[in-house]
Design a protein around this motif. Structure first.
Motif, PDB file in Angstrom:
ATOM      1  N   MET A   1       0.841  -1.184   0.000  1.00  0.00           N
ATOM      2  CA  MET A   1       0.000   0.000   0.000  1.00  0.00           C
ATOM      3  C   MET A   1       0.882   1.241   0.000  1.00  0.00           C
ATOM      4  O   MET A   1       1.800   1.363   0.780  1.00  0.00           O
ATOM      5  N   SER A   2       0.618   2.173  -0.878  1.00  0.00           N
ATOM      6  CA  SER A   2       1.385   3.406  -1.008  1.00  0.00           C
ATOM      7  C   SER A   2       0.955   4.407   0.048  1.00  0.00           C
ATOM      8  O   SER A   2      -0.162   4.378   0.535  1.00  0.00           O
ATOM      9  N   SER A   3       1.867   5.310   0.382  1.00  0.00           N
ATOM     10  CA  SER A   3       1.515   6.325   1.370  1.00  0.00           C
ATOM     11  C   SER A   3       1.600   7.730   0.785  1.00  0.00           C
ATOM     12  O   SER A   3       1.762   8.693   1.517  1.00  0.00           O
ATOM     13  N   ARG A   4       1.516   7.826  -0.542  1.00  0.00           N
ATOM     14  CA  ARG A   4       1.581   9.161  -1.155  1.00  0.00           C
ATOM     15  C   ARG A   4       0.348   9.969  -0.810  1.00  0.00           C
ATOM     16  O   ARG A   4      -0.741   9.426  -0.637  1.00  0.00           O
ATOM     17  N   THR A   5       0.556  11.268  -0.744  1.00  0.00           N
ATOM     18  CA  THR A   5      -0.523  12.203  -0.447  1.00  0.00           C
ATOM     19  C   THR A   5      -0.775  13.052  -1.681  1.00  0.00           C
ATOM     20  O   THR A   5       0.160  13.508  -2.329  1.00  0.00           O
ATOM     21  N   TRP A   6      -2.051  13.243  -2.006  1.00  0.00           N
ATOM     22  CA  TRP A   6      -2.460  14.002  -3.184  1.00  0.00           C
ATOM     23  C   TRP A   6      -3.322  15.176  -2.759  1.00  0.00           C
ATOM     24  O   TRP A   6      -4.036  15.102  -1.759  1.00  0.00           O
ATOM     25  N   LYS A   7      -3.297  16.244  -3.566  1.00  0.00           N
ATOM     26  CA  LYS A   7      -4.161  17.407  -3.334  1.00  0.00           C
ATOM     27  C   LYS A   7      -5.025  17.630  -4.568  1.00  0.00           C
ATOM     28  O   LYS A   7      -4.532  17.560  -5.695  1.00  0.00           O
ATOM     29  N   VAL A   8      -6.291  17.909  -4.335  1.00  0.00           N
ATOM     30  CA  VAL A   8      -7.231  18.172  -5.430  1.00  0.00           C
ATOM     31  C   VAL A   8      -7.041  19.613  -5.889  1.00  0.00           C
ATOM     32  O   VAL A   8      -7.195  20.548  -5.102  1.00  0.00           O
ATOM     33  N   ILE A   9      -6.687  19.788  -7.171  1.00  0.00           N
ATOM     34  CA  ILE A   9      -6.503  21.130  -7.722  1.00  0.00           C
ATOM     35  C   ILE A   9      -7.521  21.436  -8.806  1.00  0.00           C
ATOM     36  O   ILE A   9      -7.636  22.563  -9.255  1.00  0.00           O
ATOM     37  N   GLY A  10      -8.260  20.437  -9.238  1.00  0.00           N
ATOM     38  CA  GLY A  10      -9.247  20.616 -10.305  1.00  0.00           C
ATOM     39  C   GLY A  10     -10.657  20.636  -9.769  1.00  0.00           C
ATOM     40  O   GLY A  10     -10.908  20.462  -8.576  1.00  0.00           O
ATOM     41  N   GLY A  11     -11.593  20.849 -10.670  1.00  0.00           N
ATOM     42  CA  GLY A  11     -13.005  20.800 -10.312  1.00  0.00           C
ATOM     43  C   GLY A  11     -13.541  22.030  -9.623  1.00  0.00           C
ATOM     44  O   GLY A  11     -14.666  22.016  -9.133  1.00  0.00           O
ATOM     45  N   GLY A  12     -12.781  23.091  -9.589  1.00  0.00           N
ATOM     46  CA  GLY A  12     -13.203  24.309  -8.901  1.00  0.00           C
ATOM     47  C   GLY A  12     -14.482  24.908  -9.458  1.00  0.00           C
ATOM     48  O   GLY A  12     -15.297  25.446  -8.718  1.00  0.00           O
ATOM     49  N   ASP A  13     -14.678  24.759 -10.766  1.00  0.00           N
ATOM     50  CA  ASP A  13     -15.869  25.321 -11.402  1.00  0.00           C
ATOM     51  C   ASP A  13     -17.080  24.408 -11.287  1.00  0.00           C
ATOM     52  O   ASP A  13     -18.188  24.787 -11.619  1.00  0.00           O
ATOM     53  N   LYS A  14     -16.878  23.196 -10.769  1.00  0.00           N
ATOM     54  CA  LYS A  14     -17.981  22.234 -10.662  1.00  0.00           C
ATOM     55  C   LYS A  14     -18.257  21.803  -9.219  1.00  0.00           C
ATOM     56  O   LYS A  14     -19.013  20.883  -8.978  1.00  0.00           O
ATOM     57  N   GLY A  16     -15.952  20.539  -7.238  1.00  0.00           N
ATOM     58  CA  GLY A  16     -15.066  19.437  -6.895  1.00  0.00           C
ATOM     59  C   GLY A  16     -14.952  18.415  -8.004  1.00  0.00           C
ATOM     60  O   GLY A  16     -15.497  18.583  -9.087  1.00  0.00           O
ATOM     61  N   VAL A  17     -14.227  17.345  -7.699  1.00  0.00           N
ATOM     62  CA  VAL A  17     -13.946  16.278  -8.657  1.00  0.00           C
ATOM     63  C   VAL A  17     -14.934  15.133  -8.444  1.00  0.00           C
ATOM     64  O   VAL A  17     -15.215  14.744  -7.308  1.00  0.00           O
ATOM     65  N   LEU A  18     -15.432  14.599  -9.540  1.00  0.00           N
ATOM     66  CA  LEU A  18     -16.371  13.486  -9.518  1.00  0.00           C
ATOM     67  C   LEU A  18     -15.724  12.251  -8.881  1.00  0.00           C
ATOM     68  O   LEU A  18     -14.591  11.907  -9.195  1.00  0.00           O
ATOM     69  N   VAL A  19     -16.477  11.602  -7.978  1.00  0.00           N
ATOM     70  CA  VAL A  19     -15.986  10.399  -7.297  1.00  0.00           C
ATOM     71  C   VAL A  19     -16.890   9.232  -7.665  1.00  0.00           C
ATOM     72  O   VAL A  19     -18.116   9.369  -7.694  1.00  0.00           O
ATOM     73  N   ARG A  20     -16.280   8.079  -7.916  1.00  0.00           N
ATOM     74  CA  ARG A  20     -17.040   6.872  -8.230  1.00  0.00           C
ATOM     75  C   ARG A  20     -16.754   5.795  -7.185  1.00  0.00           C
ATOM     76  O   ARG A  20     -15.712   5.793  -6.545  1.00  0.00           O
ATOM     77  N   GLN A  21     -17.718   4.883  -7.062  1.00  0.00           N
ATOM     78  CA  GLN A  21     -17.609   3.786  -6.101  1.00  0.00           C
ATOM     79  C   GLN A  21     -16.464   2.847  -6.464  1.00  0.00           C
ATOM     80  O   GLN A  21     -15.728   2.405  -5.599  1.00  0.00           O
ATOM     81  N   GLY A  22     -16.320   2.542  -7.743  1.00  0.00           N
ATOM     82  CA  GLY A  22     -15.292   1.612  -8.201  1.00  0.00           C
ATOM     83  C   GLY A  22     -14.338   2.260  -9.177  1.00  0.00           C
ATOM     84  O   GLY A  22     -14.514   3.413  -9.578  1.00  0.00           O
ATOM     85  N   LYS A  23     -13.346   1.498  -9.607  1.00  0.00           N
ATOM     86  CA  LYS A  23     -12.324   2.004 -10.522  1.00  0.00           C
ATOM     87  C   LYS A  23     -12.888   2.344 -11.898  1.00  0.00           C
ATOM     88  O   LYS A  23     -12.476   3.334 -12.516  1.00  0.00           O
ATOM     89  N   ALA A  24     -13.827   1.552 -12.377  1.00  0.00           N
ATOM     90  CA  ALA A  24     -14.357   1.740 -13.733  1.00  0.00           C
ATOM     91  C   ALA A  24     -15.084   3.074 -13.868  1.00  0.00           C
ATOM     92  O   ALA A  24     -15.788   3.514 -12.953  1.00  0.00           O
ATOM     93  N   LEU A  25     -14.920   3.703 -15.021  1.00  0.00           N
ATOM     94  CA  LEU A  25     -15.599   4.977 -15.287  1.00  0.00           C
ATOM     95  C   LEU A  25     -17.109   4.813 -15.390  1.00  0.00           C
ATOM     96  O   LEU A  25     -17.849   5.799 -15.375  1.00  0.00           O
ATOM     97  N   THR A  26     -17.550   3.575 -15.481  1.00  0.00           N
ATOM     98  CA  THR A  26     -18.990   3.290 -15.546  1.00  0.00           C
ATOM     99  C   THR A  26     -19.564   2.899 -14.184  1.00  0.00           C
ATOM    100  O   THR A  26     -20.759   2.666 -14.076  1.00  0.00           O
TER     101      THR A  26
END
Length: 143
Positions: A1-14, A16-26
């Protein structure tokens, strides 16, 4: 398991960023978006899809997001590590270009060949050379 930390920089006009339950875009879209400015821990990274756990900010406690949409970054790594295969001349990405270079549109239009097809990093480098002293530029990339 990785321990990298990420920051959300996109989605400001919407909102936030769309989140899905699973990996698939569907897979099922979660009702809440991951807020711009939120910080997440990487659980798994598969291509541009990130399985995360919320560390701070607004959004679901976990889920899957895209780290980029076409040529636009939605999330960036905070702790200095880069995703495998990413070549990047920048050392840091802590400043948002639109705030750092507000009012520099004329200089962007003067970019040889225009801005079409130029990456965010290329534009950033061009503007850094135009507006930031050599001493400060060393903090951002190796010349």
């Amino acid at each position: 398991m990785s321990s990298r930390t990420w920051k959300v920089i996109g989605g400001g006009d919407k909102g936030g960023v769309l989140v899905r339950q699973g990996k698939a875009l569907t897979s099922e879209q979660l009702p809440e978006r991951l807020g711009t400015g939120a910080v997440v821990k990487e659980l798994k990274l598969e291509g541009d899809r990130l399985h995360f756990e919320l560390d701070s900010g607004s959004g679901p406690s976990s889920g899957w997001v895209s780290t980029r949409l076409k040529d636009k970054e939605l999330l960036v790594v905070l702790d200095g590590e880069k995703p495998a295969g990413k070549e990047d001349v920048l050392k840091k990405k802590s400043w948002d270009v639109k705030f750092l270079f507000s009012g520099c549109g004329a200089n962007l239009r003067a970019l040889d060949g225009g801005t079409e097809g130029a990456s965010r990093e290329q534009l950033f480098e061009f503007l850094m050379k135009q507006h930031v002293s050599p001493e400060l530029r060393r903090d951002f990339w190796e010349e």
